[in-house]
Design an enzyme around this catalytic site. Sequence first.
Site, PDB file in Angstrom:
ATOM      1  N   LYS A  52      14.613  -4.460 -19.761  1.00 18.05           N
ATOM      2  CA  LYS A  52      14.428  -3.097 -19.227  1.00 18.05           C
ATOM      3  C   LYS A  52      15.789  -2.475 -18.913  1.00 18.05           C
ATOM      4  CE  LYS A  52       9.815  -4.170 -17.515  1.00 18.05           C
ATOM      5  NZ  LYS A  52       8.936  -4.517 -16.393  1.00 18.05           N
ATOM      6  N   GLN A  96       8.943  -5.746 -10.112  1.00 17.26           N
ATOM      7  CA  GLN A  96       8.479  -6.671 -11.148  1.00 17.26           C
ATOM      8  C   GLN A  96       7.421  -7.613 -10.578  1.00 17.26           C
ATOM      9  OE1 GLN A  96       9.337  -6.381 -14.377  1.00 17.26           O
ATOM     10  NE2 GLN A  96       8.066  -8.105 -14.987  1.00 17.26           N
ATOM     11  N   ASP A 119       5.665   2.607 -13.314  1.00 18.46           N
ATOM     12  CA  ASP A 119       4.796   1.562 -13.860  1.00 18.46           C
ATOM     13  C   ASP A 119       3.339   2.028 -13.923  1.00 18.46           C
ATOM     14  OD1 ASP A 119       5.811  -0.840 -14.817  1.00 18.46           O
ATOM     15  OD2 ASP A 119       6.241  -1.621 -12.812  1.00 18.46           O
TER      16      ASP A 119
HETATM   17  N1  GUN Z   1       4.749  -7.960 -15.001  1.00 16.87           N
HETATM   18  C1  GUN Z   1       4.193  -8.032 -16.235  1.00 16.87           C
HETATM   19  N2  GUN Z   1       4.186  -6.807 -16.805  1.00 16.87           N
HETATM   20  C2  GUN Z   1       4.742  -5.955 -15.919  1.00 16.87           C
HETATM   21  C3  GUN Z   1       5.013  -4.565 -15.946  1.00 16.87           C
HETATM   22  O1  GUN Z   1       4.720  -3.839 -16.902  1.00 16.87           O
HETATM   23  N3  GUN Z   1       5.615  -4.055 -14.821  1.00 16.87           N
HETATM   24  C4  GUN Z   1       5.929  -4.821 -13.755  1.00 16.87           C
HETATM   25  N4  GUN Z   1       6.482  -4.227 -12.713  1.00 16.87           N
HETATM   26  N5  GUN Z   1       5.671  -6.127 -13.709  1.00 16.87           N
HETATM   27  C5  GUN Z   1       5.097  -6.690 -14.783  1.00 16.87           C
END
Ligand code: GUN
Length: 292
Positions: A52, A96, A119
């Site tokens: 990211k 996350q 998100d």
């Molecule tokens: N854990 C697995 N996929 C995601 C996601 O798209 N965003 C976040 N914040 N955590 C995750």
Amino acid sequence: MIILNGKETAKIITDEIAELVKKRKKEGKKIPHLAAILVGNDGGSITYINNKLKACEACGFESTLMRFDDSVKESIILNKIQTLNEDDNVDGFIVQLPLPKHIDETKVILSIDPIKDVDGFHPMNIGKMTLNLPSFVSATPSGIIELIRRYKIDTKGKNCVIIGRSNIVGMPLSILLSQNKEFGNCTVTLTHSQTKNLKEVCKTADILIAALGQPLFVTKDMIKEGAVVIDVGITRVEDKTKVNGWRLVGDVDFSSVAELTSAITPVPGGVGPMTIASLMMNTLKAMDLKEQ
Ligand code: GUN
């Protein structure tokens, strides 16, 4: 059969965003800023976060990573979220997941200002998405829809079967694909661990989406000839032939299924890069919203 190349498509999107950001910079305008909170040392989460941050760099975004030890108190995370909610320089941020057991994920998600929730996990955004109102849609479902859009896959009136009902992928996708809009209008069946005759149900799918997190679960006997298959799974499995000792596999047994399909996503290089590209699109949108 065509390969739905998420890596290539994500690169096109990233380049488009980078071009916009370059123009903003030239005009002396603010550039988008994404912040991320990472708790602990889980290998998968670290890889996701690094990807990211790399995407932020490719887009010309500002990014900030805030790391915390596994043992961090919930109140520290909630305070950090409050700071980010109030920080005018931060357009959007993510926490996350998963979080350590002693931290209440729901409480954390509820504390994020919906306008910075890139998100799309906050109930306010999920509610708006369900009503087809402007909102942040979580990155994996919106990445899949974007891939469908860019490859001009016809969804109208098609039978779509989704395996897995998670809040992050299966549930929102089932809503988006059934809505009355372009790249929607599917007849959706959302299947899960209690579904009876799953094989037969999958065989009715014009579009099959595997999002259960079980490597190689979807086999050739579950596929209708000519189906579009989208694989959301990404699991590390041991592979002694590799230098690092592992390889990534999806929820679909690509090697036997691909030949039956009209289009299929690979793993890696399919849904994964599209998820990250969508997060970048959401961050750009967060900045636009703030400017309005
Ligand atoms: N854990 C697995 N996929 C995601 C996601 O798209 N965003 C976040 N914040 N955590 C995750």
